[in-house]
Design a protein around this motif. Structure first.
Motif, PDB file in Angstrom:
ATOM      1  N   THR A   4      -2.052  19.689   2.326  1.00 51.43           N
ATOM      2  CA  THR A   4      -1.233  19.635   3.533  1.00 51.43           C
ATOM      3  C   THR A   4      -1.430  20.911   4.352  1.00 51.43           C
ATOM      4  N   LYS A   9       3.837  25.231  -2.954  1.00 47.58           N
ATOM      5  CA  LYS A   9       3.781  26.560  -2.323  1.00 47.58           C
ATOM      6  C   LYS A   9       4.581  26.611  -1.018  1.00 47.58           C
ATOM      7  N   THR A  25       6.927  24.563  -0.045  1.00 45.32           N
ATOM      8  CA  THR A  25       8.351  24.350  -0.342  1.00 45.32           C
ATOM      9  C   THR A  25       8.982  25.662  -0.801  1.00 45.32           C
TER      10      THR A  25
HETATM   11  N1  LIG Z   1      10.745  17.681  -7.948  1.00 40.96           N
HETATM   12  C1  LIG Z   1      10.239  18.721  -7.295  1.00 40.96           C
HETATM   13  N2  LIG Z   1       9.360  18.519  -6.294  1.00 40.96           N
HETATM   14  C2  LIG Z   1       8.859  19.595  -5.648  1.00 40.96           C
HETATM   15  C3  LIG Z   1       9.244  20.916  -5.998  1.00 40.96           C
HETATM   16  N3  LIG Z   1       8.583  21.762  -5.168  1.00 40.96           N
HETATM   17  C4  LIG Z   1       7.842  21.001  -4.351  1.00 40.96           C
HETATM   18  N4  LIG Z   1       8.006  19.698  -4.639  1.00 40.96           N
HETATM   19  C5  LIG Z   1       7.345  18.546  -3.976  1.00 40.96           C
HETATM   20  O1  LIG Z   1       5.950  18.657  -4.184  1.00 40.96           O
HETATM   21  C6  LIG Z   1       5.227  18.139  -3.051  1.00 40.96           C
HETATM   22  C7  LIG Z   1       4.247  19.169  -2.534  1.00 40.96           C
HETATM   23  O2  LIG Z   1       4.973  20.243  -1.961  1.00 40.96           O
HETATM   24  P1  LIG Z   1       4.284  21.283  -0.965  1.00 40.96           P
HETATM   25  O3  LIG Z   1       5.242  22.396  -0.785  1.00 40.96           O
HETATM   26  O4  LIG Z   1       3.752  20.596   0.239  1.00 40.96           O
HETATM   27  O5  LIG Z   1       3.077  21.763  -1.874  1.00 40.96           O
HETATM   28  P2  LIG Z   1       1.886  22.782  -1.490  1.00 40.96           P
HETATM   29  O6  LIG Z   1       1.557  23.537  -2.722  1.00 40.96           O
HETATM   30  O7  LIG Z   1       2.253  23.573  -0.303  1.00 40.96           O
HETATM   31  O8  LIG Z   1       0.715  21.751  -1.160  1.00 40.96           O
HETATM   32  P3  LIG Z   1      -0.625  21.992  -0.268  1.00 40.96           P
HETATM   33  O9  LIG Z   1      -0.230  22.602   1.031  1.00 40.96           O
HETATM   34  O10 LIG Z   1      -1.155  20.608  -0.108  1.00 40.96           O
HETATM   35  O11 LIG Z   1      -1.524  22.854  -1.085  1.00 40.96           O
HETATM   36  C8  LIG Z   1       6.278  17.718  -2.037  1.00 40.96           C
HETATM   37  O12 LIG Z   1       6.522  16.340  -2.180  1.00 40.96           O
HETATM   38  C9  LIG Z   1       7.506  18.536  -2.466  1.00 40.96           C
HETATM   39  O13 LIG Z   1       8.720  17.942  -2.085  1.00 40.96           O
HETATM   40  C10 LIG Z   1      10.172  21.094  -7.069  1.00 40.96           C
HETATM   41  O14 LIG Z   1      10.576  22.191  -7.448  1.00 40.96           O
HETATM   42  N5  LIG Z   1      10.627  19.955  -7.678  1.00 40.96           N
END
Ligand SMILES: Nc1nc2c(ncn2[C@@H]2O[C@H](COP(=O)(O)OP(=O)(O)OP(=O)(O)O)[C@@H](O)[C@H]2O)c(=O)[nH]1
Ligand SMILES: [Mg+2]
Length: 318
Positions: free
Chosen positions: A61, A40, A42
């Motif tokens: 995170t 999310k 990202t």
């Molecule tokens: N390969 C790949 N990795 C991704 C992609 N999008 C995010 N990631 C990876 O996934 C992991 C989690 O990304 P975040 O953006 O922190 O995920 P989030 O959903 O915000 O996580 P929380 O805040 O913990 O709920 C990181 O290591 C990113 O680099 C994608 O499209 N491809």
């Protein structure tokens, strides 16, 4: 006037009218919800084109909603990054999940971001993520099926799997549109952005067009330090720490002197954090020279202190 000329004039007027409508300003909120680690933050950073929210490979995170502003033509999309939705245990977990639901119900558009890679993986962490995503889908069915489904991490999965997954999820009735993206490399993100823009209500813009983030600088600075620590410390330790900016003084030369305190739950955690704190690399996002002074303190039970919650805009009574 001949018939065809009249037709032409009417057609021209209609097209002028259409272009007036098309250029009317739009603005609104798009909440990005999903299981922890779905990507999310990202995606929000990618849509905004700047780093507004911290990203790590660890779950949970994001602890509180973070807004980022994206422009698409005449539309301003205020993206709301939210904490992951999962089965909460601790007070902080409950407050995070509550915040995600609140942001979703207040938004003009809701995007459910699903980690397509986790859906086909057998690793325990990924299986948990897939279960959390399923729980969210079920709650969205009840909400009436107006959510946009976005399958993320398509750089890691095969097309066959993606199509089967998107069909299975679409058939639940929870969604009215499906996108497939890689927040990581940007693939598919422009199409999603255009769809979000089209769903924004007519409105004056909500933020100045040069503004991308709205976190106060002290909080942003604390988040960056927390990101650095999350990237390096392991197991339960990230979930037991919090960072507070205690001073942020702008200097005449454009640099800033920043003082932060990292709180941990137990004395045994202090040396580990002290070692990491010594590496000090803030500054890149704040785009200026930062003179950073860190200290580490033990504050047992900070997760049960009301002030921490109000400081980041979370509900304490959950
Ligand atoms: N390969 C790949 N990795 C991704 C992609 N999008 C995010 N990631 C990876 O996934 C992991 C989690 O990304 P975040 O953006 O922190 O995920 P989030 O959903 O915000 O996580 P929380 O805040 O913990 O709920 C990181 O290591 C990113 O680099 C994608 O499209 N491809
Ligand atoms: Mg996040």
């Amino acid at each position: 006037m001949t018939r065809s000329a009249g037709k032409d004039i009417r057609a021209q007027a209609a097209s002028r009218e259409a272009s007036v409508i098309a250029t009317k300003k739009r603005a609104g909120f798009a909440a990005i919800i999903g299981a922890p680690n779905a990507g999310k933050s990202t995606l929000v950073n990618r849509l905004v084109g700047a780093k507004v929210s911290i990203v790590t490979q660890k779950v949970q995170t994001t602890r509180f909603p973070v807004k980022g502003v994206a422009m698409d033509g005449e539309a301003q999309i205020v993206l709301v990054d939210t904490p992951g939705i999962f089965k909460p245990r601790r007070r902080l977990d409950r407050a995070m999940v509550r915040a995600a639901h609140t942001q979703a119900s207040d938004a003009d558009v809701v995007v459910h971001l699903v980690d397509a890679h986790a859906e086909e993986s057998t690793k325990p962490g990924d299986k948990r993520s897939a279960e959390d995503a399923e729980m969210i889908t079920e709650s969205l069915v009840a909400a009436g099926g107006k959510t946009i489904l976005v399958l993320n991490k398509i750089d890691l999965v095969k097309r066959d799997h993606l199509l089967a997954l998107s069909q299975r999820l679409y058939e639940t009735g929870a969604y009215d549109e499906v996108f497939m993206v890689s927040a990581h490399n940007g693939s598919g993100v422009d199409d999603l952005k255009a769809a979000l823009a089209a769903r924004m209500p007519e409105s004056e813009w909500l933020y100045p067009t040069d503004q991308t983030a709205d976190l106060p600088v002290r909080l942003l600075a604390a988040e960056i330090t927390r990101e650095k620590l999350y990237l390096r410390v392991h197991e339960e330790l990230p979930y037991n720490l919090t960072v507070e900016t205690t001073a942020f003084d702008e200097k005449k030369d454009g640099s800033a002197r920043v003082e932060q305190t990292i709180y941990v739950e137990r004395e045994s955690q202090r040396p580990i954090i002290l070692g990491e704190a010594a590496r000090k690399d803030l500054g890149e996002i704040l785009d200026r020279t930062i003179h950073l002074f860190l200290q580490v303190k033990v504050r047992e039970g900070w997760q049960e202190e009301r002030a921490f919650y109000t400081g980041v805009g979370l509900d304490f009574d959950v």
